[in-house]
Design an enzyme around this catalytic site. Structure first.
Site, PDB file in Angstrom:
ATOM      1  N   ASP A 210      -2.431  38.271  10.322  1.00  0.00           N
ATOM      2  CA  ASP A 210      -2.859  39.491   9.626  1.00  0.00           C
ATOM      3  C   ASP A 210      -3.904  40.251  10.435  1.00  0.00           C
ATOM      4  OD1 ASP A 210      -1.299  38.569   7.420  1.00  0.00           O
ATOM      5  OD2 ASP A 210      -3.008  37.389   6.703  1.00  0.00           O
ATOM      6  N   GLU A 408       3.591  44.412   0.525  1.00  0.00           N
ATOM      7  CA  GLU A 408       2.199  44.045   0.785  1.00  0.00           C
ATOM      8  C   GLU A 408       1.733  44.772   2.045  1.00  0.00           C
ATOM      9  OE1 GLU A 408       2.094  39.839   1.580  1.00  0.00           O
ATOM     10  OE2 GLU A 408       3.647  39.962   3.109  1.00  0.00           O
ATOM     11  N   ASN A 483       6.799  36.710   6.776  1.00  0.00           N
ATOM     12  CA  ASN A 483       6.076  37.936   6.451  1.00  0.00           C
ATOM     13  C   ASN A 483       5.441  38.542   7.686  1.00  0.00           C
ATOM     14  OD1 ASN A 483       3.752  36.530   7.013  1.00  0.00           O
ATOM     15  ND2 ASN A 483       2.837  36.827   5.028  1.00  0.00           N
ATOM     16  N   GLU A 555     -19.088  34.783  28.417  1.00  0.00           N
ATOM     17  CA  GLU A 555     -18.809  33.559  27.655  1.00  0.00           C
ATOM     18  C   GLU A 555     -17.600  32.826  28.231  1.00  0.00           C
ATOM     19  OE1 GLU A 555     -20.845  32.417  25.644  1.00  0.00           O
ATOM     20  OE2 GLU A 555     -22.083  34.189  25.265  1.00  0.00           O
ATOM     21  N   GLU A 557     -15.760  30.996  26.624  1.00  0.00           N
ATOM     22  CA  GLU A 557     -14.711  31.035  25.608  1.00  0.00           C
ATOM     23  C   GLU A 557     -13.966  32.366  25.690  1.00  0.00           C
ATOM     24  OE1 GLU A 557     -17.909  30.474  25.194  1.00  0.00           O
ATOM     25  OE2 GLU A 557     -18.811  31.689  23.618  1.00  0.00           O
ATOM     26  N   ASN A 583     -22.276  31.721  19.083  1.00  0.00           N
ATOM     27  CA  ASN A 583     -21.897  31.255  20.426  1.00  0.00           C
ATOM     28  C   ASN A 583     -20.941  30.082  20.295  1.00  0.00           C
ATOM     29  OD1 ASN A 583     -21.848  30.945  23.215  1.00  0.00           O
ATOM     30  ND2 ASN A 583     -23.552  29.507  23.184  1.00  0.00           N
ATOM     31  N   ASP A 679     -20.244  26.612  28.431  1.00  0.00           N
ATOM     32  CA  ASP A 679     -20.781  27.688  27.600  1.00  0.00           C
ATOM     33  C   ASP A 679     -20.534  29.051  28.241  1.00  0.00           C
ATOM     34  OD1 ASP A 679     -22.227  29.397  25.984  1.00  0.00           O
ATOM     35  OD2 ASP A 679     -24.094  28.284  26.093  1.00  0.00           O
TER      36      ASP A 679
HETATM   37 CA   LIG Z   1     -20.395  30.414  25.068  1.00  0.00          CA
END
Ligand SMILES: [Ca+2]
Ligand SMILES: [Ca+2]
Ligand SMILES: [Ca+2]
Length: 785
Positions: A210, A408, A483, A555, A557, A583, A679
């Site tokens: 969604d 919807e 959906n 980052e 990530e 974080n 990190d």
């Molecule tokens: Ca991080």
């Protein structure tokens, strides 16, 4: 540790039993406790009391609305079917009008209407009584929901004698001792879920449904129903049970400045007992917008509280922190004009150019008062309503959006003065009038249709403009039906369409998927008359909007692609996104796993090093930096040689990294262990140098030694050159390309030893001011001899 003198016998070794209750003595106040809300009618107040059985605190429950109203703790994921547990607790009631003795139960709520009394005690008024018993959870009991609470014996009409049924009581020293909770099964996606070179799905390490795009400050933020929340792959088969929407009370957020490399911002705990809005239970189908309210820019995140209502929370930034300005749901059965809407969900906000905000919501079965053909073709189950300036309240009456075959997922955007409403169509069936024929030109099942209107509150059926996206299974094949839910956003001059498809689920399990959906985007193109060119779903996705800038802290990530890793939120704020932002770190890093960035621009001059902030979990881990593929040339190797368990920065020199490349960080180390967590990354640019050729000599002239220094400008633009010796200095401005700066310095001595001169060159490279300093040796010089 064994006590001194303890002698081990022949008894089999048993796994240590564990107390599964947190804060059972209430010495941390009410932490981890809440009032049973298994039934809507349950209600009570819970407070800490200094009248404790032991320690400084107990819990006091007052104002009980039902016999089941009492202190509750969630043991989901901790207790196991087939296991025996010992339950102890202390309980006391004191109401002057209460009976002389009273039975109490410790009860488990297994979700829905399933309750089991575990242990009981009959207390004497005014005295602490002790629960002390064992219970065994039946082998076949589903325990994905398991919530322990304390209550009085059930009666349907407790209010007829509240002194007997609804007395206040105190609770202390609760324990449930038994087998330790099972280690949670890994949710890490082991397959490569987003293939290198492809841009859909947006992420391959988790799900998200969604998707709703928000453009803010040069980035696209995508808010999604957290389909990963209930994902529980069987440790043996790797296959998860089908998705259970009822488990979902978090919203997943990712963002990108280029639409290919996405940063994982983790989940917002929106609903549930520990949620931002604890009076809601679910957080489906988010919609977000921003607006300046009382001089402050705020972000309003709307979501479906299951099918029955919708709500909103407020963020100080796109990444929070989040608060609830409401104490009850925003859209519900008392919203004017929404009375006939079966599902008061899928709220999508839109703020017009004049600042007027609107909310679109609704869906589900059509009113049975309509003729069957109308129920099918024009179910009138979606609404438009104005929001007031607070953004957290509606004003006026909701208007019908008469979208053909609507089901919807209503959504509105504006382009060139006209409003576009898109939505998902229904799949037919009894809820929509049984077997009916669609009107000519109306959408088929599970498609995204759209309307065009000149008025954001007026959507008659005549505004229907066609299907803008067929069902995703048409593009992604077996296992990807079901959906859909879309949004449209404009980013840097282009329009984009977001939708979902269970493509990651398909890569994990093949064509038999379990309903776990993944976010996709495609570019949206328009015809000259403003109608939309039907979108084609592809794994290729959209073009990368810009190259990735590596010369900053970013980052870890953040990936274009990944294999075998997961992410987790950690304490502290984001180095890249600031104090308000959560974080995350990359975790579950095993030998052979990797993460990658798409189209990283190192510039002509290139990078000289890379730094990672890491926490070593084992000795011997390494990160290889590779170009273009996961098996491409290694241009640097980071030794993760920091002390195990501590966050540290580790750096490696890079060799030959310039221009634009995909960058792969490949992880190696001992097999079978988590190697480290990551990190952040940062690349450091190689320092810029002005090209110059320097020489120095010494000779005798007129009985004195002269030291001569010459510097030739090899740059393609004029530079300043300063020649510096112990015998004097001279500066030259604007030395032309190929020209020399030259000076012969009189040492005023008949003999000088060998020494050095300094040549300082100043100029510009690519608009950037650069100073290059060189030293040059001159030989010893002497007159005579
Ligand atoms: Ca991080
Ligand atoms: Ca206590
Ligand atoms: Ca892994």
């Amino acid at each position: 540790m064994l006590a001194a003198g303890f002698v081990t016998g022949a008894a089999p070794v048993q796994a240590a039993d564990t107390n599964l209750i947190v804060n059972g003595g209430f010495e941390d106040g009410l932490t981890n406790w809440f009032v049973n809300n298994g039934n809507a009618a349950d209600g009570a107040q819970l407070a800490a009391s200094s009248d404790a059985y032991s320690g400084a605190n107990a819990a006091l429950v007052t104002g009980r609305a039902t016999t089941g109203s009492g202190p509750m703790q969630d043991l989901s994921g901790k207790v196991q079917a087939g296991q025996a547990y010992t339950l102890t607790a202390r309980i006391k009631y004191e109401n002057a009008s209460g009976p002389a003795t009273k039975q109490f139960f410790a009860t488990m709520h297994y979700g829905g209407g399933t309750y089991t009394n575990l242990v009981s005690v009959t207390a004497t008024k005014g005295q602490w009584a002790q629960f002390n018993g064992t219970f065994t959870i039946p082998a076949g009991q589903a325990v994905s929901t398991a919530r322990l609470f304390f209550e009085t014996p059930w009666t349907a009409t407790p209010a007829t004698d509240p002194d007997l049924h609804l007395m206040d009581f105190k609770l202390d020293d609760v324990s449930v001792v038994g087998a330790a909770p099972p280690a949670p099964a890994s949710k890490t996606i082991e397959v490569v879920g987003k293939l290198p070179g492809e841009h859909n799905p947006l992420i391959g390490h988790k799900f998200g449904a969604d998707g709703f795009g928000l453009v803010h400050d040069g980035r696209v933020y995508m808010y999604m129903t957290n389909d990963t929340q209930g994902y529980a792959p069987n440790p043996t088969t790797g296959v998860s049970p089908g998705i259970n929407y009822g488990d979902i009370n978090q919203i997943t957020v990712i963002s990108s400045a280029d639409l290919v490399n996405w940063t994982d911002h983790g989940e917002i705990q929106v609903a549930g007992p520990n949620g931002v809005a604890p009076f809601t239970a679910n957080s489906w189908a988010p919609g977000i917008t921003k607006k300046v309210v009382n001089g402050q820019e705020k972000f309003f995140l709307y979501y479906a509280n299951g099918g029955g209502s919708s709500n909103v929370i407020t963020g100080a930034s796109p990444l929070g922190p989040w608060t609830s300005e409401r104490t009850s749901t925003l859209i519900n059965g008392s919203t004017p004009g929404a009375e006939d809407v079966a599902w008061k969900f899928d709220p999508a906000p839109f703020v017009d150019d004049d600042g007027q905000p609107y909310l679109y919501f609704g869906g589900g079965p059509a009113s049975t008062s309509m003729p069957p053909a109308e129920r099918f073709n024009n179910p009138k189950n979606i609404r438009a309503i104005e929001l007031d300036d607070s953004m957290v309240a509606t004003q006026g009456t909701a208007a019908v959006v008469d979208a053909p075959v609507a089901f919807e997922a209503g959504h509105v955007f504006k382009r060139e003065g006209r409003y576009y409403f898109s939505y998902s169509s229904h799949f037919g069936g009894n809820d929509f009038g049984g077997s009916q024929q669609p009107l000519p030109g109306y959408p088929g099942g599970g498609q995204i249709g759209y309307l065009i209107s000149d008025n954001p509150m007026s959507w008659p059926k005549e505004t229907y403009a066609g299907v803008l996206f067929p069902n995703q299974s048409q593009f992604f094949g077996a296992g990807t039906g079901g959906n859909n839910h879309q949004s449209v956003f404009e980013f840097e001059g282009k329009y984009y369409f977001s939708y979902h498809a269970p493509t990651l689920n398909k890569r994990i399990n093949g064509n038999t998927t379990q309903g776990y959906r993944s976010p996709h985007i495609q570019e949206l193109a328009f015809n000259p008359d403003g109608t939309i060119q039907q979108v084609v779903g592809t794994y290729a996705g959209v073009n990368q909007v810009r190259d990735f800038d590596p010369y900053r802290v970013f980052e870890a990530e953040t990936f274009g692609w990944s294999k075998g890793v997961a992410t987790a939120k950690v304490d502290g704020s984001s180095a890249q996104f600031g104090g308000a932002a959560p974080n995350l770190v990359v975790r579950d890093v095993d030998n052979g796993d990797w993460t990658a960035l798409s189209s990283v621009d190192f510039g002509d001059n290139g990078a000289q090093s890379v730094t990672a902030k890491v926490r070593a979990l084992a000795a011997g881990g390494q990160i290889q930096v590779r170009l273009d593929t996961a098996t491409g040339p290694v241009v640097g190797t980071v030794a993760v040689d920091a002390p195990v368990g501590q966050w540290a920065e580790v750096t490696a020199d890079l060799d030959g990294v310039s221009g634009v490349h995909d960058v792969y960080f490949t992880y190696t180390g001992p097999a079978g262990v988590d190697l480290f967590e990551i990190d952040t990354w940062a690349f450091q640019a190689a320092s810029l140098e002005l090209p110059v050729t320097v020489t120095a000599s010494a000779r005798c002239v007129g009985g004195k030694v002269y030291v001569a220094v010459q510097a030739r400008n090899d740059h393609d633009a004029p530079v300043g050159i300063a020649l510096e010796t112990p015998y004097g200095e001279r500066s030259f401005a604007a030395v032309a390309p190929g020209a020399n700066a030259y000076q012969s310095f009189n040492t005023r001595a008949v003999s000088v030893p060998a020494g050095s001169a300094t040549v300082r060159v100043t100029g510009a490279i690519g608009g950037q001011d650069v100073t290059t300093v060189r030293t040059v040796q001159h030989p010893a010089g002497t007159c005579g001899g």
